[in-house]
Motif scaffolding. Sequence first.
Motif, short mmCIF file in Angstrom:
data_model
loop_
_atom_site.label_atom_id
_atom_site.label_comp_id
_atom_site.label_asym_id
_atom_site.label_seq_id
_atom_site.Cartn_x
_atom_site.Cartn_y
_atom_site.Cartn_z
N ALA A 109 0.83 -1.21 0.00
CA ALA A 109 0.00 0.00 0.00
C ALA A 109 0.86 1.26 0.00
O ALA A 109 0.50 2.27 -0.60
N ARG A 110 2.01 1.21 0.66
CA ARG A 110 2.90 2.37 0.73
C ARG A 110 3.67 2.58 -0.57
O ARG A 110 3.83 3.71 -1.04
N ASP A 111 4.18 1.50 -1.16
CA ASP A 111 5.14 1.63 -2.27
C ASP A 111 4.51 1.61 -3.66
O ASP A 111 5.13 2.07 -4.62
N LEU A 112 3.32 1.07 -3.78
CA LEU A 112 2.64 1.04 -5.08
C LEU A 112 1.83 2.30 -5.30
O LEU A 112 1.43 2.97 -4.34
N THR A 113 1.57 2.61 -6.56
CA THR A 113 0.65 3.69 -6.91
C THR A 113 -0.58 3.09 -7.58
O THR A 113 -0.57 1.92 -7.96
N ASP A 114 -1.62 3.90 -7.72
CA ASP A 114 -2.88 3.42 -8.32
C ASP A 114 -3.37 2.16 -7.62
O ASP A 114 -3.81 1.19 -8.25
N VAL A 115 -3.29 2.17 -6.30
CA VAL A 115 -3.62 0.98 -5.51
C VAL A 115 -5.12 0.73 -5.50
O VAL A 115 -5.92 1.64 -5.26
N GLN A 116 -5.48 -0.52 -5.75
CA GLN A 116 -6.86 -0.98 -5.61
C GLN A 116 -6.87 -2.08 -4.55
O GLN A 116 -5.99 -2.93 -4.52
N TYR A 117 -7.89 -2.04 -3.68
CA TYR A 117 -7.98 -3.02 -2.61
C TYR A 117 -9.00 -4.11 -2.96
O TYR A 117 -9.86 -3.92 -3.84
N VAL A 118 -8.89 -5.23 -2.27
CA VAL A 118 -9.79 -6.35 -2.52
C VAL A 118 -11.24 -5.93 -2.35
O VAL A 118 -12.13 -6.35 -3.09
N SER A 119 -11.49 -5.07 -1.37
CA SER A 119 -12.84 -4.51 -1.17
C SER A 119 -12.69 -3.15 -0.50
O SER A 119 -11.61 -2.78 -0.05
N ALA A 120 -13.78 -2.44 -0.44
CA ALA A 120 -13.74 -1.10 0.15
C ALA A 120 -13.35 -1.12 1.61
O ALA A 120 -12.77 -0.15 2.12
N LYS A 126 -5.22 -5.40 -3.99
CA LYS A 126 -5.63 -6.23 -5.13
C LYS A 126 -4.73 -5.98 -6.34
O LYS A 126 -4.35 -6.91 -7.05
N SER A 127 -4.37 -4.71 -6.58
CA SER A 127 -3.55 -4.38 -7.74
C SER A 127 -2.90 -3.02 -7.53
O SER A 127 -3.27 -2.27 -6.61
N GLY A 128 -1.91 -2.72 -8.36
CA GLY A 128 -1.23 -1.44 -8.28
C GLY A 128 -0.03 -1.42 -9.21
O GLY A 128 0.26 -2.40 -9.90
N THR A 129 0.65 -0.31 -9.23
CA THR A 129 1.81 -0.13 -10.10
C THR A 129 3.05 0.15 -9.26
O THR A 129 3.01 1.01 -8.37
N LEU A 130 4.12 -0.58 -9.55
CA LEU A 130 5.38 -0.38 -8.83
C LEU A 130 6.44 0.17 -9.76
O LEU A 130 6.74 -0.42 -10.80
N VAL A 142 -0.74 -7.59 -9.77
CA VAL A 142 -2.10 -8.11 -9.66
C VAL A 142 -2.05 -9.29 -8.69
O VAL A 142 -1.27 -10.22 -8.88
N ARG A 143 -2.87 -9.23 -7.65
CA ARG A 143 -2.90 -10.32 -6.68
C ARG A 143 -3.39 -11.60 -7.34
O ARG A 143 -4.36 -11.61 -8.09
N GLY A 144 -2.69 -12.70 -7.07
CA GLY A 144 -3.10 -13.99 -7.60
C GLY A 144 -2.05 -15.03 -7.32
O GLY A 144 -0.87 -14.71 -7.07
N ALA A 150 5.40 -11.49 -8.58
CA ALA A 150 6.08 -10.51 -9.44
C ALA A 150 6.61 -9.34 -8.62
O ALA A 150 7.62 -8.72 -8.96
N VAL A 151 5.91 -9.04 -7.53
CA VAL A 151 6.37 -8.02 -6.59
C VAL A 151 6.59 -8.70 -5.23
O VAL A 151 5.67 -9.30 -4.68
N GLN A 152 7.80 -8.62 -4.72
CA GLN A 152 8.12 -9.21 -3.43
C GLN A 152 8.58 -8.13 -2.47
O GLN A 152 8.93 -7.02 -2.88
N ILE A 153 8.59 -8.45 -1.19
CA ILE A 153 9.02 -7.50 -0.17
C ILE A 153 10.43 -7.89 0.28
O ILE A 153 10.66 -9.00 0.77
N ASP A 154 11.35 -6.97 0.08
CA ASP A 154 12.74 -7.23 0.41
C ASP A 154 13.12 -6.62 1.75
O ASP A 154 12.78 -5.47 2.03
N HIS A 155 13.83 -7.39 2.56
CA HIS A 155 14.51 -6.83 3.73
C HIS A 155 15.81 -6.22 3.21
O HIS A 155 16.71 -6.95 2.77
#
Length: 251
Positions: A109-120, A126-130, A142-144, A150-155
């Motif tokens: 939610a912090r690092d992506l733009t145009d974030v869409q959530y699974v529900s309101a 649910k999706s976004g642009t990195l 895209v969540r799935g 395709a997008v992972q969280i790195d330490h």
Amino acid sequence: MPRNRRYSRRHTHFSRRRFNASNPFERVLILLVLVVVAGVSVGIGLPKVSPTVGQITGEYAASGPAADALNKLTVDDNPDATGYDRDLFGYRETDDDGNGCDVREDVLARDLTDVQYVSASSCKVKSGTLDDPYTGQTIHFVRGVKTSSAVQIDHVVALENAWQSGARDWDTAKRYRFGNDMTNLLAVDGPANQSKGSASAEYWLPTNGDYRCRYVARQIAVKTKYGLSVTTREKQAMQSVLVACPNEQLP
């Protein structure tokens, strides 16, 4: 004697004279060329081989807040990975902000733009642009089952690196704080994250050269925050990066 034969002999004789190393002058000339070539090669390569020469030639002469913080870190050239287990850091097992989602969702939610959530009413992305900092590429997340990786969280400071540089002596609470600290977490390209693994700056840097200064500065900030050490080679790798960005700030 045929003309072409006389020409051939003159040509051959001329060639031998041109490259005749038995001539004292030519031997001296060849030696001088070899000395120059060797000198250039040593000048380029020796700072990489010898840390002492690197210091003298300015290879690691970095300055600024990030470099100053790096110089304050403890140097330990005997890292110990004995007993390391990723699960000891409790990654994604906490919900520090109480929003009902683990830290992966918070970082997305912090690092992506145009974030869409699974529900309101959901905090699950649910999706976004990195705009991937490690490769410079744009990734459409895209969540799935087949697409989420395709997008992972790195330490940024890898968990195993942290363990070797001091975390092995922490209690569980501190390791959990580290494992879920968003200062040390970035949403990045999945293959780039896999390529990095547990490597320190000595062995791995982002292919996106424009991000390397910020990447190293973030590692230094995290190691400063948690009192972690660096090895001599790791420190030199960081300094080599920071030379190109004087006055780099800590995040």
